[in-house]
Design a protein around this motif. Sequence first.
Motif, short mmCIF file in Angstrom:
data_model
loop_
_atom_site.label_atom_id
_atom_site.label_comp_id
_atom_site.label_asym_id
_atom_site.label_seq_id
_atom_site.Cartn_x
_atom_site.Cartn_y
_atom_site.Cartn_z
N ILE A 164 0.91 -1.08 -0.56
CA ILE A 164 0.40 0.05 0.03
C ILE A 164 0.40 0.99 -0.22
O ILE A 164 2.01 1.34 0.66
N PHE A 165 0.25 2.55 -0.90
CA PHE A 165 0.57 3.59 -1.23
C PHE A 165 0.07 4.75 -0.11
O PHE A 165 -0.90 4.33 -0.80
N LEU A 166 0.77 4.59 0.52
CA LEU A 166 -0.48 5.66 1.54
C LEU A 166 -0.73 6.70 1.95
O LEU A 166 0.60 7.69 1.96
N ILE A 167 -1.40 7.17 2.02
CA ILE A 167 -1.12 9.22 1.42
C ILE A 167 -2.23 10.42 2.23
O ILE A 167 -3.18 9.54 1.74
N SER A 168 -1.59 11.08 2.79
CA SER A 168 -3.07 11.90 3.70
C SER A 168 -2.04 13.31 3.92
O SER A 168 -2.22 13.86 3.31
N LYS A 173 -8.88 15.69 11.01
CA LYS A 173 -9.48 14.73 10.38
C LYS A 173 -8.29 13.65 9.88
O LYS A 173 -8.86 12.33 10.05
N ASP A 174 -7.62 13.91 8.50
CA ASP A 174 -6.92 13.11 7.89
C ASP A 174 -6.17 12.39 8.65
O ASP A 174 -5.35 10.86 8.54
N LYS A 175 -5.35 13.23 9.92
CA LYS A 175 -4.23 12.28 10.44
C LYS A 175 -4.98 10.84 11.42
O LYS A 175 -5.09 10.31 11.48
N VAL A 223 -1.56 -0.36 -4.66
CA VAL A 223 -3.02 0.13 -5.01
C VAL A 223 -2.40 1.51 -3.77
O VAL A 223 -1.51 1.47 -3.29
N VAL A 224 -3.39 2.60 -4.92
CA VAL A 224 -3.18 3.56 -3.33
C VAL A 224 -3.94 4.10 -2.46
O VAL A 224 -5.58 4.10 -2.76
N VAL A 225 -3.95 4.87 -1.27
CA VAL A 225 -5.25 4.25 -0.24
C VAL A 225 -4.72 6.31 0.31
O VAL A 225 -3.95 6.17 1.00
N LEU A 226 -6.06 6.80 0.25
CA LEU A 226 -6.05 7.64 0.42
C LEU A 226 -6.63 8.08 2.33
O LEU A 226 -7.65 7.42 2.13
N ALA A 227 -6.23 9.08 2.78
CA ALA A 227 -7.39 9.76 4.01
C ALA A 227 -6.72 10.82 3.83
O ALA A 227 -5.73 11.92 4.28
N ASP A 228 -8.33 11.64 3.31
CA ASP A 228 -8.30 12.93 2.68
C ASP A 228 -10.36 13.30 3.39
O ASP A 228 -11.15 13.09 2.17
N HIS A 229 -10.26 13.37 3.83
CA HIS A 229 -11.80 13.73 4.58
C HIS A 229 -12.29 14.58 3.69
O HIS A 229 -13.60 14.55 3.11
N PHE A 230 -11.72 15.83 3.51
CA PHE A 230 -12.92 16.52 3.27
C PHE A 230 -12.36 17.37 1.37
O PHE A 230 -13.02 17.66 1.04
N GLY A 231 -11.44 15.50 0.65
CA GLY A 231 -12.03 15.97 -0.58
C GLY A 231 -10.77 16.84 -0.93
O GLY A 231 -10.99 17.72 -2.60
#
Length: 381
Positions: A164-168, A173-175, A223-231
């Motif tokens: 996994i490639f993790l991007i935040s 909230k992202d954290k 896969v790229v997994v995103l943590a971007d709550h507000f888009g």
Amino acid sequence: MKKYLLILLLSYIHMNALEVSILYLEQKVKKPPVLSNVIEEPEDLGIQGAKLAIKDSNKSAKFLNQKYKLITTISFDKKELIASYEKFIKDGNGFVILNVENEFFKELVKNPLSKKALLINAGNKSVKLRKNYCQNNLLHTIPSNAMLYDGLIQFLVKRDFKDIFLISGENPKDKEILADMKNSIKKFGARVVKEKVWDNNADIRRKANSEFPSFTQGGDYDVVVLADHFGDFGEYMYFNTWLPRPVAGTQGLTPVAWHKVIEAWGAAQMQKRFEKFASRWMQEQDFSNWLAIRSIITSLMQTNSSEINTNIKFLRSKEYEVGAYMGRKLSFREYNGQMRMPITLVQPRALISTSPQVGFLHPITDLDTLGIAPYEMECKE
């Protein structure tokens, strides 16, 4: 004589009618400016689900001589919300649905009057609120981030997307989501092979195809997994990564409790009923508030009592279960009051899978493979 007996009977029925008020408490918050042109959430998110649940329930309640009333307080002002909350409980009521942020949630739980109430969290996904607060009178009908991302990672592991490639983002909230994702990745044996933080505060709409390929360059991943709550950036990651890889997390393949594309087990009828009622799609927070109301009313119909402790005892018992168009009955976990439920994995226009995935086992129920386990509880407060 018959007329007299009928009057007595009607008087007796009226005297023994059960009328229950439920408070819907929602804290409005000012959101940071969104850097992309994502579709905004409806202003009436959450409350419409609660209203529909009351409307539907009152249709059948008349046969049990019961009636339910929804009292709503929606405000940016905490003082107004607290005043409404305290008045509601002092007036002899006790069923409260919460849609509030972390700090205000803690404040309400610690309020001395809360001991007289049944609180159902229907709007906050924070894992900390499940770990640290173990009051018997506190339940949760919205899934925690731990449940959501356990459901997602189970699917990725099952399909062998393990690297996994993790991007935040940098938003708090992202954290918070990022930490929960990492726990899920570790729990199910996936691997973070690369991690980055998107700290560019520029509008990405016109530069995604030049910025993201270089940003995602370096090494291989599944896969790229995103943590971007507000888009802020996640919606533009599709097809813009250096390697041709799928996107999941807060964008792409997304774990949710409810979505327009769920149609099985009677859900299609529920979707149509909500759309007719609210003139829009039913979203996750609408569903969790609908479920909170239905949970209370299911208990009231069984106990035929508005006494708070009687209903708390039943809601937390092994006998309690509620139908929610998910193909199986739902119940509350005894150790933290979280409702067990399947997690649906969707892309914007289709249902992809439902977790728990086959093969992930638990001694009690496979639904307990999603979310916090008893040994993770802290209950410090």
